[in-house]
Design an enzyme around this catalytic site. Structure first.
Site, PDB file in Angstrom:
ATOM      1  N   LYS A 205      31.765  36.470  57.986  1.00  0.00           N
ATOM      2  CA  LYS A 205      31.280  36.935  56.686  1.00  0.00           C
ATOM      3  C   LYS A 205      29.900  36.346  56.447  1.00  0.00           C
ATOM      4  CE  LYS A 205      32.154  36.930  51.761  1.00  0.00           C
ATOM      5  NZ  LYS A 205      33.127  36.715  50.686  1.00  0.00           N
ATOM      6  N   LYS A 259      31.939  41.396  57.921  1.00  0.00           N
ATOM      7  CA  LYS A 259      31.495  41.798  56.588  1.00  0.00           C
ATOM      8  C   LYS A 259      30.089  41.296  56.330  1.00  0.00           C
ATOM      9  CE  LYS A 259      32.644  40.816  51.836  1.00  0.00           C
ATOM     10  NZ  LYS A 259      33.402  39.977  50.956  1.00  0.00           N
TER      11      LYS A 259
HETATM   12  C1  PBG Z   1      34.262  36.691  47.401  1.00  0.00           C
HETATM   13  C2  PBG Z   1      34.138  38.055  47.935  1.00  0.00           C
HETATM   14  C3  PBG Z   1      32.962  38.785  47.930  1.00  0.00           C
HETATM   15  C4  PBG Z   1      33.278  40.043  48.417  1.00  0.00           C
HETATM   16  C5  PBG Z   1      34.634  40.051  48.749  1.00  0.00           C
HETATM   17  N1  PBG Z   1      35.163  38.792  48.465  1.00  0.00           N
HETATM   18  C6  PBG Z   1      31.620  38.448  47.417  1.00  0.00           C
HETATM   19  C7  PBG Z   1      30.983  37.172  47.722  1.00  0.00           C
HETATM   20  O1  PBG Z   1      31.261  36.545  48.746  1.00  0.00           O
HETATM   21  O2  PBG Z   1      30.163  36.763  46.909  1.00  0.00           O
HETATM   22  C8  PBG Z   1      32.263  41.146  48.518  1.00  0.00           C
HETATM   23  C9  PBG Z   1      32.785  42.531  48.580  1.00  0.00           C
HETATM   24  C10 PBG Z   1      31.799  43.577  48.228  1.00  0.00           C
HETATM   25  O3  PBG Z   1      30.583  43.335  48.035  1.00  0.00           O
HETATM   26  O4  PBG Z   1      32.243  44.731  48.131  1.00  0.00           O
HETATM   27  N2  PBG Z   1      34.983  35.750  48.017  1.00  0.00           N
END
Ligand code: PBG
Length: 335
Positions: A205, A259
């Site tokens: 991520k 992601k």
């Molecule tokens: C937070 C989380 C995020 C997303 C999923 N879980 C955002 C972040 O890390 O700030 C992003 C998903 C999206 O942008 O659709 N743990």
């Protein structure tokens, strides 16, 4: 790829196989079906409530009763799984994100309502991270210096995961990027008797500019000071993504996620080539918003953009994709 067995032009004309629809269908290497889709849903308080998310046109937060309705809709469309994200009321957010372990929080209410409405007919994936519950919008506990501390956070994430598993979650999806959390959560699930609860780890991520609309949707955007670069990955790195994946598999992840999605298809392809676990990708909020903005500006056809991008995930090696376009895509695929 070895193409030495192909004759050269004009004996080989690759356009021959493209010249008719039936032939394109016959030669198609990749298929997308509704069963490849996971639909992320935002949960809010109240009853009968739909709150449109400004930065995600066409996406709403739904109260628990309506989340169960959306999940029935997903099931009817052939979508096998929904992913839940709560917009925690602001008076329930705190420094330590304690609401994450409340057995009656929005997430647990939604899991129970879905299980009551749909039984085993659809999977429920739940996000593990503290950002929808903290008053500072970070995914973990923050020390005096403002740093997110790893090991104390992992202890809370374990309790959060157990809380979700007890409510009936099928797939625990840790999105926090703390070190060691997959092993700790797997061990706790095993000793808690949740042997069949899966873990889909957000293994690779990235610290991305594509998460903005999501933070609006869960109400953490306005609270977050600084960034998440101290735990989410540097977009410049690919080898490190493979190390993250290797660790999460070793710690007991059943599947891994990359992601954001489209800008990181090279990572999907590398992970798929190097590891034997199912790979998923998250086409995140900013990607959804880009497609919607292009469609609204007349710069592209929404349906075509959606289908082309989702197919690309399959081609790159994904077993499935988390996408806010899931119901639209399923409708198009179902004709
Ligand atoms: C937070 C989380 C995020 C997303 C999923 N879980 C955002 C972040 O890390 O700030 C992003 C998903 C999206 O942008 O659709 N743990």
């Amino acid at each position: 790829m070895n193409t030495s067995h192909s004759a050269s032009y004009p004996a080989t004309r690759l356009r021959r196989s493209r010249s008719a629809g039936w032939s394109r269908a016959l030669h198609r290497e990749t298929v997308l079906t509704p069963a490849d889709l996971i639909w992320p849903l935002f949960v809010t308080g109240g009853k009968g409530v739909e709150e449109p998310v400004g930065s995600l046109p066409g996406v709403s937060r739904w109260s628990v009763d309506l989340v169960a309705e959306r999940t029935k809709e997903a099931m009817a469309l052939g979508i096998p799984c929904v992913a839940l994200f709560p917009n925690t009321p602001h008076d329930r957010r705190s420094e330590d994100g304690a609401e994450a372990v409340n057995p009656d929080n929005l997430m647990c209410q939604a899991i129970r309502a879905i299980k009551q409405a749909c039984g085993e007919g659809i999977g429920v994936l739940t996000d593990v991270a503290l950002d929808p519950y903290t008053s500072h919008g970070q995914d973990g506990l923050v020390d005096q210096a403002g740093r997110v501390v790893n090991d104390d956070t992992v202890a809370v994430l374990v309790d959060q995961a157990l809380n979700q598993a007890r409510a009936g979650a099928d797939i625990i999806a840790p999105s926090d990027m703390m070190d060691g959390r997959i092993g700790a959560i797997r061990a706790a699930l095993e000793s808690g008797g949740h042997h069949d609860v899966q873990i889909m780890s957000y293994a690779a991520k990235y610290a991305s500019a594509f998460y903005g609309p999501f933070r609006d949707a869960v109400g953490s955007g306005g609270l977050l000071k600084g960034d998440k670069k101290g735990y989410q990955m540097d977009p410049a790195n690919a080898l490190e993504a493979c190390r993250e994946v290797a660790l999460d598999i070793a710690e007991g992840a059943d599947s891994v996620m990359v992601k954001p999605g489209l800008p990181y298809l090279d990572i999907v392809a590398q992970v798929k080539a190097r590891f034997d676990v199912p790979v998923f990708a998250y086409q995140v909020s900013g990607e959804y918003a880009m497609i919607e903005a292009a469609a609204a500006a007349g710069a592209g056809d929404r349906d075509a953009l959606v289908m082309e991008t989702l197919l690309a995930f399959k081609r790159a090696g994904c077993s499935g994709v988390l996408t806010y376009h899931a119901p639209l895509a399923a409708r198009l695929l179902n004709g």
